[in-house]
Motif scaffolding. Structure first.
Motif, PDB file in Angstrom:
ATOM      1  N   PRO A 169       4.866  -6.223   9.264  1.00  0.00           N
ATOM      2  CA  PRO A 169       5.332  -4.942   8.722  1.00  0.00           C
ATOM      3  C   PRO A 169       4.883  -4.718   7.278  1.00  0.00           C
ATOM      4  O   PRO A 169       4.892  -3.586   6.801  1.00  0.00           O
ATOM      5  CB  PRO A 169       6.856  -5.055   8.805  1.00  0.00           C
ATOM      6  CG  PRO A 169       7.126  -6.513   8.762  1.00  0.00           C
ATOM      7  CD  PRO A 169       5.971  -7.160   9.470  1.00  0.00           C
ATOM      8  N   HIS A 170       4.451  -5.787   6.615  1.00  0.00           N
ATOM      9  CA  HIS A 170       4.019  -5.692   5.219  1.00  0.00           C
ATOM     10  C   HIS A 170       2.584  -5.190   5.082  1.00  0.00           C
ATOM     11  O   HIS A 170       2.158  -4.839   4.001  1.00  0.00           O
ATOM     12  CB  HIS A 170       4.146  -7.057   4.544  1.00  0.00           C
ATOM     13  CG  HIS A 170       3.334  -8.118   5.227  1.00  0.00           C
ATOM     14  ND1 HIS A 170       3.791  -8.788   6.344  1.00  0.00           N
ATOM     15  CD2 HIS A 170       2.112  -8.605   4.969  1.00  0.00           C
ATOM     16  CE1 HIS A 170       2.869  -9.657   6.739  1.00  0.00           C
ATOM     17  NE2 HIS A 170       1.839  -9.559   5.923  1.00  0.00           N
ATOM     18  N   HIS A 171       1.839  -5.168   6.180  1.00  0.00           N
ATOM     19  CA  HIS A 171       0.410  -4.863   6.094  1.00  0.00           C
ATOM     20  C   HIS A 171       0.089  -3.490   6.653  1.00  0.00           C
ATOM     21  O   HIS A 171       0.530  -3.116   7.722  1.00  0.00           O
ATOM     22  CB  HIS A 171      -0.407  -5.903   6.856  1.00  0.00           C
ATOM     23  CG  HIS A 171      -1.878  -5.638   6.794  1.00  0.00           C
ATOM     24  ND1 HIS A 171      -2.633  -5.887   5.668  1.00  0.00           N
ATOM     25  CD2 HIS A 171      -2.736  -5.113   7.695  1.00  0.00           C
ATOM     26  CE1 HIS A 171      -3.890  -5.541   5.889  1.00  0.00           C
ATOM     27  NE2 HIS A 171      -3.972  -5.068   7.102  1.00  0.00           N
ATOM     28  N   TRP A 172      -0.714  -2.731   5.901  1.00  0.00           N
ATOM     29  CA  TRP A 172      -1.314  -1.504   6.404  1.00  0.00           C
ATOM     30  C   TRP A 172      -2.821  -1.723   6.499  1.00  0.00           C
ATOM     31  O   TRP A 172      -3.435  -2.320   5.589  1.00  0.00           O
ATOM     32  CB  TRP A 172      -1.039  -0.339   5.468  1.00  0.00           C
ATOM     33  CG  TRP A 172       0.357   0.202   5.544  1.00  0.00           C
ATOM     34  CD1 TRP A 172       1.389  -0.260   6.324  1.00  0.00           C
ATOM     35  CD2 TRP A 172       0.870   1.304   4.817  1.00  0.00           C
ATOM     36  NE1 TRP A 172       2.511   0.495   6.118  1.00  0.00           N
ATOM     37  CE2 TRP A 172       2.228   1.476   5.186  1.00  0.00           C
ATOM     38  CE3 TRP A 172       0.342   2.169   3.879  1.00  0.00           C
ATOM     39  CZ2 TRP A 172       3.041   2.459   4.673  1.00  0.00           C
ATOM     40  CZ3 TRP A 172       1.153   3.165   3.350  1.00  0.00           C
ATOM     41  CH2 TRP A 172       2.492   3.312   3.756  1.00  0.00           C
ATOM     42  N   LEU A 173      -3.413  -1.266   7.566  1.00  0.00           N
ATOM     43  CA  LEU A 173      -4.856  -1.369   7.760  1.00  0.00           C
ATOM     44  C   LEU A 173      -5.578  -0.658   6.619  1.00  0.00           C
ATOM     45  O   LEU A 173      -5.213   0.459   6.246  1.00  0.00           O
ATOM     46  CB  LEU A 173      -5.240  -0.727   9.096  1.00  0.00           C
ATOM     47  CG  LEU A 173      -6.732  -0.646   9.415  1.00  0.00           C
ATOM     48  CD1 LEU A 173      -7.314  -2.042   9.623  1.00  0.00           C
ATOM     49  CD2 LEU A 173      -6.950   0.211  10.658  1.00  0.00           C
ATOM     50  N   THR A 174      -6.560  -1.329   6.051  1.00  0.00           N
ATOM     51  CA  THR A 174      -7.401  -0.722   5.029  1.00  0.00           C
ATOM     52  C   THR A 174      -8.864  -0.967   5.380  1.00  0.00           C
ATOM     53  O   THR A 174      -9.183  -1.779   6.249  1.00  0.00           O
ATOM     54  CB  THR A 174      -7.119  -1.301   3.619  1.00  0.00           C
ATOM     55  OG1 THR A 174      -7.431  -2.686   3.618  1.00  0.00           O
ATOM     56  CG2 THR A 174      -5.673  -1.084   3.216  1.00  0.00           C
ATOM     57  N   ALA A 175      -9.723  -0.262   4.692  1.00  0.00           N
ATOM     58  CA  ALA A 175     -11.159  -0.478   4.819  1.00  0.00           C
ATOM     59  C   ALA A 175     -11.761  -0.337   3.435  1.00  0.00           C
ATOM     60  O   ALA A 175     -11.195   0.313   2.554  1.00  0.00           O
ATOM     61  CB  ALA A 175     -11.787   0.529   5.785  1.00  0.00           C
ATOM     62  N   ILE A 235     -10.112   2.801   1.789  1.00  0.00           N
ATOM     63  CA  ILE A 235      -9.507   3.692   2.763  1.00  0.00           C
ATOM     64  C   ILE A 235      -8.228   3.030   3.265  1.00  0.00           C
ATOM     65  O   ILE A 235      -8.233   1.859   3.621  1.00  0.00           O
ATOM     66  CB  ILE A 235     -10.468   3.982   3.930  1.00  0.00           C
ATOM     67  CG1 ILE A 235     -11.783   4.593   3.407  1.00  0.00           C
ATOM     68  CG2 ILE A 235      -9.837   4.922   4.938  1.00  0.00           C
ATOM     69  CD1 ILE A 235     -12.942   3.694   3.419  1.00  0.00           C
ATOM     70  N   VAL A 236      -7.134   3.795   3.274  1.00  0.00           N
ATOM     71  CA  VAL A 236      -5.839   3.269   3.706  1.00  0.00           C
ATOM     72  C   VAL A 236      -5.361   4.070   4.903  1.00  0.00           C
ATOM     73  O   VAL A 236      -5.389   5.306   4.889  1.00  0.00           O
ATOM     74  CB  VAL A 236      -4.795   3.341   2.569  1.00  0.00           C
ATOM     75  CG1 VAL A 236      -3.465   2.759   3.025  1.00  0.00           C
ATOM     76  CG2 VAL A 236      -5.302   2.624   1.321  1.00  0.00           C
ATOM     77  N   PHE A 237      -4.929   3.359   5.938  1.00  0.00           N
ATOM     78  CA  PHE A 237      -4.388   3.949   7.151  1.00  0.00           C
ATOM     79  C   PHE A 237      -2.886   3.653   7.177  1.00  0.00           C
ATOM     80  O   PHE A 237      -2.464   2.628   7.715  1.00  0.00           O
ATOM     81  CB  PHE A 237      -5.072   3.362   8.390  1.00  0.00           C
ATOM     82  CG  PHE A 237      -6.562   3.584   8.419  1.00  0.00           C
ATOM     83  CD1 PHE A 237      -7.103   4.678   9.067  1.00  0.00           C
ATOM     84  CD2 PHE A 237      -7.421   2.681   7.789  1.00  0.00           C
ATOM     85  CE1 PHE A 237      -8.478   4.874   9.096  1.00  0.00           C
ATOM     86  CE2 PHE A 237      -8.796   2.880   7.814  1.00  0.00           C
ATOM     87  CZ  PHE A 237      -9.324   3.984   8.467  1.00  0.00           C
ATOM     88  N   ALA A 272     -16.072  -2.506   5.720  1.00  0.00           N
ATOM     89  CA  ALA A 272     -15.301  -3.545   6.412  1.00  0.00           C
ATOM     90  C   ALA A 272     -13.861  -3.097   6.544  1.00  0.00           C
ATOM     91  O   ALA A 272     -13.273  -2.560   5.601  1.00  0.00           O
ATOM     92  CB  ALA A 272     -15.367  -4.859   5.637  1.00  0.00           C
ATOM     93  N   PHE A 273     -13.307  -3.310   7.725  1.00  0.00           N
ATOM     94  CA  PHE A 273     -11.890  -3.060   7.975  1.00  0.00           C
ATOM     95  C   PHE A 273     -11.132  -4.356   7.731  1.00  0.00           C
ATOM     96  O   PHE A 273     -11.614  -5.439   8.081  1.00  0.00           O
ATOM     97  CB  PHE A 273     -11.671  -2.600   9.419  1.00  0.00           C
ATOM     98  CG  PHE A 273     -12.139  -1.203   9.660  1.00  0.00           C
ATOM     99  CD1 PHE A 273     -11.287  -0.128   9.481  1.00  0.00           C
ATOM    100  CD2 PHE A 273     -13.445  -0.951  10.059  1.00  0.00           C
ATOM    101  CE1 PHE A 273     -11.718   1.172   9.695  1.00  0.00           C
ATOM    102  CE2 PHE A 273     -13.888   0.338  10.280  1.00  0.00           C
ATOM    103  CZ  PHE A 273     -13.024   1.409  10.093  1.00  0.00           C
ATOM    104  N   LEU A 274      -9.960  -4.242   7.122  1.00  0.00           N
ATOM    105  CA  LEU A 274      -9.134  -5.402   6.820  1.00  0.00           C
ATOM    106  C   LEU A 274      -7.826  -5.277   7.595  1.00  0.00           C
ATOM    107  O   LEU A 274      -6.844  -4.720   7.104  1.00  0.00           O
ATOM    108  CB  LEU A 274      -8.890  -5.503   5.321  1.00  0.00           C
ATOM    109  CG  LEU A 274     -10.159  -5.473   4.458  1.00  0.00           C
ATOM    110  CD1 LEU A 274      -9.813  -5.470   2.984  1.00  0.00           C
ATOM    111  CD2 LEU A 274     -11.062  -6.648   4.798  1.00  0.00           C
ATOM    112  N   PHE A 327       0.811  -1.210   0.000  1.00  0.00           N
ATOM    113  CA  PHE A 327       0.000   0.000   0.000  1.00  0.00           C
ATOM    114  C   PHE A 327       0.849   1.266   0.000  1.00  0.00           C
ATOM    115  O   PHE A 327       0.391   2.313  -0.456  1.00  0.00           O
ATOM    116  CB  PHE A 327      -1.028  -0.023   1.135  1.00  0.00           C
ATOM    117  CG  PHE A 327      -2.236  -0.840   0.773  1.00  0.00           C
ATOM    118  CD1 PHE A 327      -3.199  -0.332  -0.083  1.00  0.00           C
ATOM    119  CD2 PHE A 327      -2.392  -2.127   1.248  1.00  0.00           C
ATOM    120  CE1 PHE A 327      -4.303  -1.081  -0.446  1.00  0.00           C
ATOM    121  CE2 PHE A 327      -3.486  -2.891   0.890  1.00  0.00           C
ATOM    122  CZ  PHE A 327      -4.447  -2.365   0.039  1.00  0.00           C
ATOM    123  N   ALA A 328       2.083   1.213   0.470  1.00  0.00           N
ATOM    124  CA  ALA A 328       2.978   2.376   0.353  1.00  0.00           C
ATOM    125  C   ALA A 328       3.236   2.656  -1.127  1.00  0.00           C
ATOM    126  O   ALA A 328       3.150   3.801  -1.578  1.00  0.00           O
ATOM    127  CB  ALA A 328       4.287   2.114   1.089  1.00  0.00           C
TER     128      ALA A 328
END
Length: 186
Positions: free
Chosen positions: A130-136, A78-80, A119-121, A40-41
């Motif tokens: 470290p590879h994952h960013w929270l998304t919805a 949505i990306v956090f 839904a939040f993932l 996601f970065a």
């Protein structure tokens, strides 16, 4: 009829992620191994530069139109950045999310879309990831038949890509066989 709709939430906690989330986590892990950065970065860098699917940013929270929509009427992803799970969000992150969400909901409402799945993932709990960013994912819903309130989609299938059945295949087959044999079909 719209006045009778009631906002509600379903919370699910499972021992393993739903199919779609598990697939996402594995793909993100492979991307990270190959590129040394979270997927996601790189996606946000690309979308910010390209501009075509970039919706906006509220604080650190980014809103995109995903390149592979899951819904029928246009999704919002949505990306956090640098957050793994919902509990990583600060009060400012939540306020920024709410402000951005308000803006996209107003846009959807202008198109008479007033019912949604969100839904939040998250990353699995108790992992570093470290590879994952929270998304919805926010997906508008509409009524196929407004008089009987039959909705088009459900969050479990659309967002989480999880197959759900209320009857075992063997029971289903048994019922069909009984009807099949009872009518003398070949």
């Amino acid at each position: 009829a719209v006045g009778r709709l009631a906002p509600h939430m379903h919370a699910e906690l499972t021992a393993s992620p739903p199919t779609g989330v598990e697939r996402l986590l594995k793909a993100e892990e492979a991307w990270y191994a190959a590129h040394g950065r979270p997927y996601f970065a790189d996606l946000l860098d690309h979308e910010r530069a390209a501009g075509g699917r970039w919706i906006g940013q509220s604080g650190d929270v980014v809103f995109l139109a995903p390149f592979a929509p899951r819904g029928l009427m246009g999704d919002c992803q949505i990306v956090f950045p640098e957050k793994r799970v919902v509990t990583d969000l600060s009060e400012k992150d939540v306020a920024d999310f709410a402000a951005g969400l308000r803006r996209v909901l107003k846009t959807f409402a202008a198109r008479d879309l007033r019912c949604f799945n969100l839904a939040f993932l998250p990353a699995p709990f108790d992992t570093d990831a470290p590879h994952h960013w929270l998304t919805a994912r926010l997906i508008p819903r509409f009524f196929v038949n407004p008089q009987i309130h039959v909705s088009d989609i459900a969050v479990i299938r659309t967002v989480l890509d999880e197959a759900v059945a209320v009857i075992y295949p063997e029971d289903n087959a048994r019922l069909h066989r009984a009807a099949w044999e009872g009518e003398g079909l070949d």
